[in-house]
Design a protein around this motif. Structure first.
Motif, mmCIF file in Angstrom:
data_model
loop_
_atom_site.group_PDB
_atom_site.id
_atom_site.type_symbol
_atom_site.label_atom_id
_atom_site.label_comp_id
_atom_site.label_asym_id
_atom_site.label_seq_id
_atom_site.Cartn_x
_atom_site.Cartn_y
_atom_site.Cartn_z
ATOM 1 N N ASP A 16 0.856 -1.189 0.000
ATOM 2 C CA ASP A 16 0.000 0.000 0.000
ATOM 3 C C ASP A 16 0.890 1.236 0.000
ATOM 4 O O ASP A 16 1.663 1.467 0.943
ATOM 5 N N THR A 22 -4.190 2.577 -4.751
ATOM 6 C CA THR A 22 -3.049 2.767 -3.842
ATOM 7 C C THR A 22 -2.219 1.509 -3.610
ATOM 8 O O THR A 22 -1.181 1.583 -2.964
ATOM 9 N N GLN A 23 -2.665 0.376 -4.131
ATOM 10 C CA GLN A 23 -1.991 -0.873 -3.820
ATOM 11 C C GLN A 23 -1.408 -1.546 -5.068
ATOM 12 O O GLN A 23 -1.949 -1.433 -6.153
#
Length: 332
Positions: free
Chosen positions: A93, A141-142
């Motif tokens: 993340d 975001t990952q």
């Protein structure tokens, strides 16, 4: 939907009854809540023509042959869609700036079936066992980093005349291909047929008038659907809103579905009586058997037990009327 359908429906509104229409026949009494119905014999729809691509035939052949295929390890080949891979992976993340998930366990999935993640699976195609893929976007975001540990592919049997005759009752690969192509055409036709005839029914419902009792029935059907979603939610500890979200539904769509279902049933009953389409006992038994087979039931009893007599009768009558509407209105 064919624009001609809507135009013809709007032009041809035929008033058939005023108030409650009651037909008595022997010991049975039928109550129609239709006040007026459009001219359902003047809709003019295009004939459904189906084309099958070579890729569709290849995929359908795989479906037929899959039960007879064997799995073999992939060593010196690149991975392709349909292969089974085992990976270990981590999920990083970027906002939290740390790994939020990591597994040393083998995670197995079929590439291209969206069992892991469609974007990740797409990236795996063309790679080899032992490759490490880094920073594959998983969401905003990952990122995923994964190692390909093992891969297997389906190896299909040779299409010898003995194999084909024993399993498919054809003697040559050409006959097998024709059988597969006809099945693809049948499935595609049925899908298109449902879309076209659903549009016909929606137009007929939209341009017909119903009594207050009809809308009371719609509300009752809507509540039955809502209650079924509530019961489903209780099994999995989900709220009603969560269940609707799971099926990409909202309350308005559920109500519209209830109105369409009730309207289809009402229109089907009217047309069956008006056009004398009601099946006799023998025909109804055959239709019941066909409907059970089409929906994966081993017997009529099992079908009725799961769905109820009323629902099954509705679906069979609607199928009869859909066929009538298509055959009567298709352009010759």
């Amino acid at each position: 939907m064919n624009k001609g359908i809507l135009k013809n429906v709007m032009v041809s509104i035929a008033t058939v009854i005023i108030g409650l229409y009651i037909v008595s026949c022997g010991h049975c009494k039928y109550e129609s809540y239709i006040i007026s119905i459009c001219d359902y014999k003047n809709l003019n729809i295009e004939k459904i023509n189906i084309e099958v691509t070579p890729d569709e035939i290849i995929e359908e052949k795989k479906y037929y042959l899959e039960p007879y295929a064997t799995l073999e390890n992939i060593e010196n080949k690149t991975i392709k869609s349909g292969d089974i891979v085992s990976v270990k992976y981590s999920l990083y993340d970027s906002e939290k700036k740390k790994i939020v998930k990591y597994t040393n366990l083998n995670t197995e999935f079929i590439v291209g079936e969206n069992e892991f993640d469609k974007d990740v699976e797409r990236k795996i195609i063309g790679h080899n066992v032992g490759d490490v893929l880094t920073k594959i976007p998983y969401n905003k975001t990952q990122y995923v980093t994964l190692s390909i540990l093992r891969a297997k592919e389906s190896v299909y049997p040779k299409l010898t005349s003995d194999f084909l005759y024993e399993n498919f009752e054809v003697s040559t690969e050409k006959q097998f291909n024709e059988m597969v192509e006809n099945e693809v055409k049948k499935v595609k036709f049925e899908e298109r047929f449902e879309d076209v005839t659903d549009s016909l029914l929606k137009s007929i419902i939209q341009h017909s008038k119903f009594s207050d009792r009809f809308y009371k029935n719609v509300k009752e059907r809507y509540q039955e659907i809502i209650d079924s979603y509530i019961s489903y939610g209780k099994l999995y500890n989900l709220s009603l809103d969560e269940v609707l979200q799971l099926y990409n539904l909202d309350y308005e769509t559920v109500y519209k579905n209830a109105e369409f279902n009730e309207g289809s049933w009402e229109v089907a009953q009217y047309i069956i009586r008006n056009e004398k389409l009601k099946p006799n006992a023998k025909e109804y038994t055959r239709l019941l058997d066909d409907y059970a087979n089409e929906n994966g039931y081993s017997s009529e009893r099992e079908l009725i037990k799961d769905n109820g007599k009323k629902y099954v009768k509705e679906q069979i009558y609607i199928k009869i009327v859909k066929k009538f509407l298509y055959n009567y209105n298709v352009k010759k």
